[in-house]
Design an enzyme around this catalytic site. Sequence first.
Site, PDB file in Angstrom:
ATOM      1  CG  ASN A   9     -30.074 -95.780 -19.482  1.00 20.14           C
ATOM      2  OD1 ASN A   9     -29.337 -96.237 -18.617  1.00 20.14           O
ATOM      3  ND2 ASN A   9     -30.411 -96.463 -20.556  1.00 20.14           N
TER       4      ASN A   9
ATOM      5  CG  HIS B 247     -31.842-100.412 -17.166  1.00 20.60           C
ATOM      6  ND1 HIS B 247     -30.945 -99.522 -16.625  1.00 20.60           N
ATOM      7  CD2 HIS B 247     -31.774-100.249 -18.519  1.00 20.60           C
ATOM      8  CE1 HIS B 247     -30.365 -98.855 -17.604  1.00 20.60           C
ATOM      9  NE2 HIS B 247     -30.847 -99.270 -18.752  1.00 20.60           N
TER      10      HIS B 247
ATOM     11  CB  CYS C 195     -28.243-101.178 -19.189  1.00 16.20           C
ATOM     12  SG  CYS C 195     -27.759 -99.673 -20.043  1.00 16.20           S
TER      13      CYS C 195
END
Length: 339
Positions: free
Chosen positions: A292, A262, A119
């Site tokens: 996500n 993020h 990520c």
Amino acid sequence: MTGNSKTLFGVSLVGSGSATPAQRITNDQLAARVDTNDEWVKTRTGIKERRIIGEGDSLSKLCVEAAKAAMEMAGWGIDTVDMIVVATSTPDDLFGIAPKIQSQLGARNAVAFDLTAACSGFLFALVTGAQYLQNGTFRRAIVIGADQLSSWMDWDDRSSCVLFGDGAGAVAIELTSNDQNALIGFKMKSDGSRGECLSVPQKKEFVNLVGSFKNQIGRFSNIQMNGQEVYKFAVREVPLLLKDVLGKHGITAESLDWLLLHQANQRILNAVADRFSIPESKVLSNLKNYGNTSAGTIPIMLDEAVRDGRIQPGDLIASSGFGAGLSWGVALFRWHGKT
Ligand code: COA
């Protein structure tokens, strides 16, 4: 690892693009498979739906679409692209997808390679790409962040499957003079000792090869995550690093135009913003639509806010990627796009 503006040349962010799969799955639809409900997922994460790559889509296709849009915004001819960096942990091909994307774009003069940092991938790739421009090696690069975590999910594990989705985003960066440098500062960190709280490990499966020799079959597990540990890691480490980078460059939190984190969980976004008294109106979030998307979240969010006019040329953005590795990073940059 820290960076600063003492470079030979500057880098300018001049285009953005994104692409998400057509297939959309809401919390209610997921509740038909696992014991969950819309209220729980919305309250605990901020997510309402996610996009999942289906039969007509592929991750490389999304990357190509996102990169094309970024190049169009930048107004570049395809032959002028020198480099393509694709941040992904879930390539269509284990050897990497960047060369395939390069070929589908027709970017015959570009070197293309993948980079894996989960990520944090897009942020690490942006910094990596910028180095080649800031030292004068290349003039133009496309940085892509993309993931298809839906393929690595245990869709019967309600504590993880509700969180993730698929998607791709891209940014076009080009060399500029040092005094126009838009990447003001960055810092990247890794801590492999805590890596087991979020991983997709290889399975330990061996078969007989010849005689008593065995070889390991190339198979991976589904995502294994200790959600509470990851949560604690993010809300502790991201503010520390952001404070460090802001302080190093003499930038106050009040002077930021946008906080671009993020997109993992709305509560993480709020907790980080609260530490710096950054108002909700400056916190970019599209979690509710996509969940996500791992390396995809930051460039997808950036592109959305550039295209709807929230992010304006010259805006100062503090961005942070964090996740598996463990890895995390902060970058301070200005948007110089030609919108
Ligand atoms: N639907 C309904 N209930 C659920 C659920 C779901 N999808 N997932 C978990 N639960 C239940 C748990 O079983 C637990 O039940 P119990 O109290 O009866 O044991 C309860 O909800 C609370 O679980 P808990 O794990 O304490 O919830 P939480 O508030 O910590 O939220 C996460 C869980 C995963 C949303 C949260 O920890 C998180 O977001 N962590 C970060 C994950 C992440 O961002 N990973 C990627 C980083 S890049």
